[in-house]
Design a protein around this motif. Structure first.
Motif, mmCIF file in Angstrom:
data_model
loop_
_atom_site.group_PDB
_atom_site.id
_atom_site.type_symbol
_atom_site.label_atom_id
_atom_site.label_comp_id
_atom_site.label_asym_id
_atom_site.label_seq_id
_atom_site.Cartn_x
_atom_site.Cartn_y
_atom_site.Cartn_z
ATOM 1 N N ARG A 60 0.849 -1.196 0.000
ATOM 2 C CA ARG A 60 0.000 0.000 0.000
ATOM 3 C C ARG A 60 0.885 1.246 0.000
ATOM 4 N N SER A 61 2.062 1.099 0.562
ATOM 5 C CA SER A 61 3.100 2.131 0.500
ATOM 6 C C SER A 61 4.420 1.421 0.792
ATOM 7 N N PHE A 62 5.490 2.170 0.868
ATOM 8 C CA PHE A 62 6.811 1.571 1.055
ATOM 9 C C PHE A 62 6.887 0.739 2.335
ATOM 10 N N LEU A 63 6.269 1.210 3.430
ATOM 11 C CA LEU A 63 6.351 0.513 4.712
ATOM 12 C C LEU A 63 5.028 -0.107 5.143
ATOM 13 N N ASP A 64 4.008 -0.050 4.308
ATOM 14 C CA ASP A 64 2.678 -0.550 4.648
ATOM 15 C C ASP A 64 2.299 -1.653 3.666
ATOM 16 N N LYS A 65 2.152 -2.887 4.165
ATOM 17 C CA LYS A 65 1.902 -4.056 3.312
ATOM 18 C C LYS A 65 0.616 -4.747 3.726
ATOM 19 N N THR A 66 0.028 -5.468 2.778
ATOM 20 C CA THR A 66 -1.112 -6.328 3.058
ATOM 21 C C THR A 66 -0.734 -7.752 2.658
ATOM 22 N N VAL A 67 -0.892 -8.676 3.597
ATOM 23 C CA VAL A 67 -0.585 -10.078 3.363
ATOM 24 C C VAL A 67 -1.909 -10.831 3.291
ATOM 25 N N PHE A 98 5.561 -1.350 8.892
ATOM 26 C CA PHE A 98 6.946 -1.318 9.356
ATOM 27 C C PHE A 98 7.341 0.109 9.677
ATOM 28 N N GLY A 99 8.316 0.241 10.566
ATOM 29 C CA GLY A 99 8.839 1.547 10.925
ATOM 30 C C GLY A 99 10.346 1.482 11.017
ATOM 31 N N PRO A 100 10.970 2.511 11.539
ATOM 32 C CA PRO A 100 12.433 2.539 11.627
ATOM 33 C C PRO A 100 13.005 1.398 12.469
ATOM 34 N N GLY A 101 12.235 0.934 13.460
ATOM 35 C CA GLY A 101 12.723 -0.129 14.341
ATOM 36 C C GLY A 101 12.266 -1.509 13.921
ATOM 37 N N GLY A 102 11.619 -1.629 12.774
ATOM 38 C CA GLY A 102 11.115 -2.933 12.326
ATOM 39 C C GLY A 102 9.598 -2.947 12.318
ATOM 40 N N LEU A 103 9.009 -4.068 12.733
ATOM 41 C CA LEU A 103 7.566 -4.231 12.737
ATOM 42 C C LEU A 103 6.927 -3.324 13.780
ATOM 43 N N GLU A 104 5.992 -2.480 13.353
ATOM 44 C CA GLU A 104 5.294 -1.604 14.281
ATOM 45 C C GLU A 104 3.891 -2.112 14.586
ATOM 46 N N GLU A 105 3.202 -2.650 13.575
ATOM 47 C CA GLU A 105 1.841 -3.109 13.800
ATOM 48 C C GLU A 105 1.471 -4.188 12.797
#
Length: 160
Positions: A60-67, A98-105
């Protein structure tokens, strides 16, 4: 010292490029074929089987994915005590941020499990299986959020 810095940068560059590529196009690495391999490899103790397995990742964006996971005829089994579970259909949709520290949510938007038997032998001959003591219940991960969950398992049997 300059040579060491150049070597470190040269070694780090492919790693950074691989992470960026994975975030930009996760579907190149995370797909039905790699999911089947991972289930067989890491889930070998549970003998996973399925008729059809489909895993896809969309950005959905660079750090936002749908599985999205769809499986038909998915079965697992274990021993000591013996148990098995077969599901006619398993569907899951998870939004991962994802965020700077890895998985955020990880937001489980949909978990739909349909049909099939779940069997367990809880007879006395397995009563002596030592259980690990737990001082407190496990904590719910702060990054995991749940949406709609539907589980329909009409054909179940527990042997006591």
């Amino acid at each position: 010292m300059r040579l060491f810095a150049k070597l470190a940068a040269a070694a780090l560059l492919p790693l950074v490029a691989a992470v960026v590529a994975l975030l930009a196009r996760p579907d190149l690495v995370v797909n039905s074929r790699t999911a089947a391999w991972a289930l067989r490899r890491f889930g070998a103790a549970y003998s996973p089987e399925w008729r059809a397995l489909n895993l896809s990742v969309s950005s959905r964006s660079f750090l936002d994915k749908t599985v999205a996971l769809d499986a038909d005829g998915f079965c697992v089994r274990g021993s000591s005590p013996p148990w098995s579970a077969c599901f006619e259909r398993v569907r899951a949709r998870v939004d991962v941020l994802f965020g700077p520290g890895g998985l955020e949510e990880a937001y489980v938007r949909l978990l739909d499990v349909e049909g099939g038997p779940v069997r367990a032998d809880l007879s006395r001959k397995y009563a002596s299986v030592p259980k690990k003591p737990r001082s407190s219940p496990p904590e719910w991960p702060a990054w995991l959020k749940l949406g709609r969950i539907e589980i329909a398992l009409p054909d179940n049997r527990v042997r006591l």
